[in-house]
Design an enzyme around this catalytic site. Sequence first.
Site, PDB file in Angstrom:
ATOM      1  N   CYS A 288      30.604  81.033  51.621  1.00 17.75           N
ATOM      2  CA  CYS A 288      31.688  80.381  50.872  1.00 17.75           C
ATOM      3  C   CYS A 288      31.953  81.043  49.529  1.00 17.75           C
ATOM      4  O   CYS A 288      32.894  80.661  48.832  1.00 17.75           O
ATOM      5  CB  CYS A 288      31.355  78.905  50.660  1.00 17.75           C
ATOM      6  SG  CYS A 288      30.874  78.066  52.175  1.00 17.75           S
ATOM      7  N   HIS A 444      32.557  74.720  42.324  1.00 18.52           N
ATOM      8  CA  HIS A 444      32.538  74.809  43.782  1.00 18.52           C
ATOM      9  C   HIS A 444      32.955  73.455  44.357  1.00 18.52           C
ATOM     10  O   HIS A 444      33.790  73.385  45.248  1.00 18.52           O
ATOM     11  CB  HIS A 444      31.147  75.207  44.261  1.00 18.52           C
ATOM     12  CG  HIS A 444      31.020  75.356  45.744  1.00 18.52           C
ATOM     13  ND1 HIS A 444      31.684  76.333  46.449  1.00 18.52           N
ATOM     14  CD2 HIS A 444      30.320  74.638  46.654  1.00 18.52           C
ATOM     15  CE1 HIS A 444      31.395  76.220  47.742  1.00 18.52           C
ATOM     16  NE2 HIS A 444      30.572  75.197  47.896  1.00 18.52           N
ATOM     17  N   HIS A 482      37.963  72.729  51.716  1.00 22.31           N
ATOM     18  CA  HIS A 482      37.061  73.878  51.593  1.00 22.31           C
ATOM     19  C   HIS A 482      37.541  74.959  52.553  1.00 22.31           C
ATOM     20  O   HIS A 482      37.426  74.813  53.768  1.00 22.31           O
ATOM     21  CB  HIS A 482      35.635  73.447  51.923  1.00 22.31           C
ATOM     22  CG  HIS A 482      34.597  74.459  51.549  1.00 22.31           C
ATOM     23  ND1 HIS A 482      34.880  75.801  51.405  1.00 22.31           N
ATOM     24  CD2 HIS A 482      33.265  74.332  51.295  1.00 22.31           C
ATOM     25  CE1 HIS A 482      33.775  76.445  51.085  1.00 22.31           C
ATOM     26  NE2 HIS A 482      32.783  75.569  50.996  1.00 22.31           N
TER      27      HIS A 482
END
Length: 644
Positions: A288, A444, A482
């Site tokens: 990620c 994040h 995400h």
Amino acid sequence: MNSLPVIIGMGGVNAAGRTSGHHGYRRMVLDSLDDDQRQQTLISLAVMMGLVSYQIQDDDQSGGYRDAAGEPFDIAELEARFGDSIRSASLVRKIGKAHFDPDATPWQSKLTLKPGAEPVRFHLKVRELPQPLPDGWTVTPLADDSKVVQVTVEQSTEMLAHGLREFPIKAAGGLPEGFAPGDLYNSRFQPRGLHLTVFGASDALASMGIEWEQIRQQIRPDQVGVYSGSGFGQLEPLGLGGMLQGRLQGERVSSKQLPMGINSMPTDFLSAYVLGSVGSANTSTGACASFLYNLRQAVDDIKSGKIRCALVGNAEAPINPWIMDGFGTMGALANDDNLRKLDGLSADQTPDYRRCSRPFGENCGFTIGESAQYFVLCDDALALELGAEVFGSVSDVFVNADGFKKSITAPGVGNYLTMAKAAAAAESIVGREALQQGSFVLAHGSSTPQNRTTESRIFDKVAQAFEITDWPVSAVKAYVGHTISPASGDQMAVALGVFEHGILPGIKTIDKVADDVYQQRLNIPVEDLPLERHKLAVAILNSKGFGGNNASACVLAPSITRQMLLKRHGLAAYEQYQLKLEQTRQAASEYDQQACRGQYRVRYHFGEGLIDEDQLSLDSEQLNVPGFDQSVQLKRDNPFDDMV
């Protein structure tokens, strides 16, 4: 002397809309904009969704917007007529059927066929017979049809049957409803991730207001770098997903699925079909944090002088049942049952899918999204030579692992290193006071219970170390989900939007920050937070990936970047730059107006401009590539002269 990597172009698309012109960012702060800015972003989205179109009149070449029925309307009526539709069909929401139907998702159930008192008999075409025949099967030809046989089964046989099931996870951050980037160019046999790649990179290039061909001829062919990729390698039917499932589902495997599915294919597409580049091609994967991994490599190469211009970004299209099934089985995604528990809903009530992703609030897992985010960076000297717009600059990107761990997916100590280094890098450039009063963090913020405590604790400790109080922190995933490899690219786009508009998007999907979040020195807003734009100096982007892939970037505001350009290059050069900048801004504005009418400048040159190798020439000092004005320099000093 290090070159400064300056951001001169930005483009892409995610659930919030088009990145260039700050439209995706503006969708997140829509209700905090003035009327003109809000209307411009709404029309951009309306055109993307096909709710309205812009049509040119043949007689006088004038044009105007029309609705889906072809009727003209005044743009002032846009919000009243289409505002609700635009809002409901963008950002995180229930998965649309453009991806798959979460209420009726195909699957195969395993059956055991057991004969009763009599054997089981059925007919099959000869070409459909499995080879070899399963145990207990007897085949008898039919007298009236040579292509069909009767199958008699006398013992238990396992079979697969197509069926439908209700998917437990129903929300995602899909592109604005109705927008299909693959329809904008000849995209046959390409998976959706590559559609996103081509559109995102094209949008970034057009946003510069400078033709790519001009840049290409102004630097050597090997001074261009592409830094891109995907995390999951196009796990879609036209990529690796189709290849892996094909034979098991009784379908053929095509010759294109494997190459189209390689995770470096976005890089290859950009070099071969978008830029026509013979320069550096790079794909770094860090789960990620992949975008920041690619950005770090580009920044380091520009600072060292290896390259002068870079196209950096990632694209991912993970909204499909097999990827989501994997994350869901891990317990990483927010499913309907857990959302109901959070909100005290009964089993027959529908969760609020808009509020599915809840960073730093009471949450139960992240929400998947799709995105492509691309940025054009160049060294400071080239930015001045081109008269390029300055969106900001990137001084450093730091990457650190976690050390020994119990679980490969758990967070660890590495993010303390990256965040502390990023804050220290910012302080070394702008000073502690500017860091304290003019910086913000884009977290994040994955929307998991573990992330909200561990990441906020890191921020709080770093703030304490640098004597920061009330540090603004937000999380983009509340709006777009995400998006895996381009997730920190989504953060970059928002950071540049905050620099431009001075509004930090609040985490509007939560009512309040969770009690276990460390926030003694943090300011995590649940509504849009106005910042003093003239004081904005630094954005710190933070990303955490499975496996201990921690990365943090120090992004400098355009005002700081311009001051640095002026100091390094002097007033005379800067004044010449400003004269060129007027033309650049005009060209960039024209592209934005065209894109708001659906006239996207998608670059895709398949089989065009091929290089004739017979025309290539080289000697021991240089290599000349046909189609490029400048030569590749081969002669170099010995970098190990002191050792030879």
